[in-house]
Design a protein around this motif. Structure first.
Motif, PDB file in Angstrom:
ATOM      1  N   THR A  16       0.820  -1.195   0.000  1.00 42.59           N
ATOM      2  CA  THR A  16       0.000   0.000   0.000  1.00 42.59           C
ATOM      3  C   THR A  16       0.860   1.254   0.000  1.00 42.59           C
ATOM      4  O   THR A  16       2.033   1.229   0.364  1.00 42.59           O
ATOM      5  CB  THR A  16      -0.943   0.011   1.218  1.00 42.59           C
ATOM      6  N   LEU A  19       0.904   3.461  -6.334  1.00 40.22           N
ATOM      7  CA  LEU A  19      -0.062   3.210  -7.396  1.00 40.22           C
ATOM      8  C   LEU A  19       0.520   2.164  -8.332  1.00 40.22           C
ATOM      9  O   LEU A  19       1.691   2.228  -8.710  1.00 40.22           O
ATOM     10  CB  LEU A  19      -0.361   4.494  -8.182  1.00 40.22           C
ATOM     11  N   GLY A  35      -4.595   0.553  -9.607  1.00 37.10           N
ATOM     12  CA  GLY A  35      -5.061   0.339  -8.242  1.00 37.10           C
ATOM     13  C   GLY A  35      -3.958   0.587  -7.235  1.00 37.10           C
ATOM     14  O   GLY A  35      -2.776   0.703  -7.590  1.00 37.10           O
ATOM     15  N   ASP A  36      -4.366   0.675  -5.959  1.00 38.48           N
ATOM     16  CA  ASP A  36      -3.404   0.926  -4.882  1.00 38.48           C
ATOM     17  C   ASP A  36      -3.309  -0.239  -3.906  1.00 38.48           C
ATOM     18  O   ASP A  36      -2.645  -0.141  -2.877  1.00 38.48           O
ATOM     19  CB  ASP A  36      -3.785   2.197  -4.127  1.00 38.48           C
ATOM     20  N   ARG A  39      -8.306  -0.268  -2.694  1.00 36.47           N
ATOM     21  CA  ARG A  39      -9.588  -0.113  -3.370  1.00 36.47           C
ATOM     22  C   ARG A  39      -9.650  -0.988  -4.611  1.00 36.47           C
ATOM     23  O   ARG A  39      -8.629  -1.439  -5.120  1.00 36.47           O
ATOM     24  CB  ARG A  39      -9.801   1.359  -3.751  1.00 36.47           C
ATOM     25  N   PRO A  41      -9.683  -1.888  -8.392  1.00 36.85           N
ATOM     26  CA  PRO A  41      -8.955  -1.203  -9.462  1.00 36.85           C
ATOM     27  C   PRO A  41      -9.891  -0.460 -10.409  1.00 36.85           C
ATOM     28  O   PRO A  41     -11.039  -0.865 -10.615  1.00 36.85           O
ATOM     29  CB  PRO A  41      -8.225  -2.338 -10.181  1.00 36.85           C
ATOM     30  N   SER A  42      -9.384   0.628 -10.949  1.00 33.31           N
ATOM     31  CA  SER A  42     -10.105   1.346 -11.992  1.00 33.31           C
ATOM     32  C   SER A  42      -9.526   0.942 -13.336  1.00 33.31           C
ATOM     33  O   SER A  42      -8.396   0.443 -13.417  1.00 33.31           O
ATOM     34  CB  SER A  42      -9.978   2.860 -11.795  1.00 33.31           C
ATOM     35  N   ALA A  61      -5.994   8.589 -11.157  1.00 29.77           N
ATOM     36  CA  ALA A  61      -6.037   7.436 -10.256  1.00 29.77           C
ATOM     37  C   ALA A  61      -5.447   7.779  -8.889  1.00 29.77           C
ATOM     38  O   ALA A  61      -5.924   7.294  -7.859  1.00 29.77           O
ATOM     39  CB  ALA A  61      -5.287   6.263 -10.882  1.00 29.77           C
ATOM     40  N   LYS A  62      -4.423   8.626  -8.859  1.00 26.34           N
ATOM     41  CA  LYS A  62      -3.846   9.028  -7.578  1.00 26.34           C
ATOM     42  C   LYS A  62      -4.866   9.804  -6.750  1.00 26.34           C
ATOM     43  O   LYS A  62      -4.970   9.607  -5.532  1.00 26.34           O
ATOM     44  CB  LYS A  62      -2.595   9.879  -7.815  1.00 26.34           C
ATOM     45  N   ARG A  64      -8.116   9.523  -6.998  1.00 19.62           N
ATOM     46  CA  ARG A  64      -9.152   8.565  -6.588  1.00 19.62           C
ATOM     47  C   ARG A  64      -8.694   7.719  -5.407  1.00 19.62           C
ATOM     48  O   ARG A  64      -9.488   7.408  -4.511  1.00 19.62           O
ATOM     49  CB  ARG A  64      -9.497   7.664  -7.768  1.00 19.62           C
ATOM     50  N   CYS A  65      -7.422   7.357  -5.387  1.00 24.56           N
ATOM     51  CA  CYS A  65      -6.886   6.501  -4.325  1.00 24.56           C
ATOM     52  C   CYS A  65      -6.358   7.301  -3.136  1.00 24.56           C
ATOM     53  O   CYS A  65      -5.791   6.714  -2.202  1.00 24.56           O
ATOM     54  CB  CYS A  65      -5.768   5.624  -4.887  1.00 24.56           C
ATOM     55  N   HIS A  66      -6.528   8.609  -3.173  1.00 25.92           N
ATOM     56  CA  HIS A  66      -6.081   9.489  -2.086  1.00 25.92           C
ATOM     57  C   HIS A  66      -4.575   9.358  -1.846  1.00 25.92           C
ATOM     58  O   HIS A  66      -4.111   9.316  -0.703  1.00 25.92           O
ATOM     59  CB  HIS A  66      -6.849   9.184  -0.786  1.00 25.92           C
TER      60      HIS A  66
END
Length: 221
Positions: A16, A19, A35-36, A39, A41-42, A61-62, A64-66
């Motif tokens: 974790t 990305l 994905g990270d 969550r 994956p997108s 994506a970054k 979205r994944c905070h």
């Protein structure tokens, strides 16, 4: 009383904070799974070679994944005819990329035709996370050649392709006009004149004959 929040079963929490991106490279488009490790994956699709769209998808994506803007990014794609230019481009943008040997990926190749691009990219993404989670034997990483070495390999591949194309054109002409093959097809000089000089043969033979001559000319070193 609510149970404490835990990582999903099988997830290695050491991965974790970064990305991860898996590329499924196609002739017309690239499929990306991002994905990270926390969550789901997108996924997105970009035009082949559109690296600007790839970097935009990474930034999105970054968010979205905070993840922070300078969070590490790790990616992978299968070695193939696309070569290593994408690897060098990603590395130049501080993205740690792996080019993996396709034969080493744990996929049932007999069922590969039934798989979708999304499943393939998701599978690669899962394996990428496992690799960075400590399971280094999950696949074999290809050795990256220098640009000079890659150019030399490309020349040899192109010569092989031209030889195969020459054989295909010769076989095609034999199937259309057997008489053309019997009239000196083994001779290299003036081959085009031999197979096209009879006007009653027409287009079906003339067209592949022209292409055969072009192939022979391109295949000489």
């Amino acid at each position: 009383m609510n149970a404490p929040r835990t990582a999903p079963r099988g997830q290695d929490t050491t991965i974790t904070g970064s990305l991860y991106i898996a590329f499924e490279l196609g002739d017309r488009s690239w499929k990306l799974s991002l994905g990270d490790g926390v969550r789901a994956p997108s996924r997105c699709t970009v035009a082949t070679g559109d690296t600007a769209a790839v970097f935009a998808a990474i930034a999105k994506a970054k968010v979205r994944c905070h993840l922070v803007g300078d969070a590490p990014v790790r990616s992978c794609y299968e070695a193939g005819r696309d070569g290593f230019w994408l690897h060098r481009c990603l590395e130049a943008h501080q993205i740690t990329n792996l080019v993996v040997d396709s034969a080493s990926i744990e996929v049932n190749r007999r069922r590969r035709r039934a798989k979708t691009d999304r499943l393939d990219s998701d599978k690669l993404l899962s394996m990428l996370m496992r690799y960075y989670g400590g399971k280094r034997r999950v696949w074999a990483v290809a050795r990256i050649p220098t640009p000079e070495q890659e150019d030399e390999r490309r020349v040899h591949r192109e010569l092989d392709r031209l030889r195969q194309e020459r054989t295909a054109h010769s076989n095609r002409m034999r199937s259309r006009r057997p008489a053309a093959c019997n009239e000196g097809m083994g001779q290299r000089k003036d081959r085009r004149n031999r197979v096209t000089r009879r006007p009653h043969w027409g287009g079906p033979v003339t067209k592949p004959a022209n292409r055969l001559v072009q192939t022979l000319s391109g295949g000489r070193t």
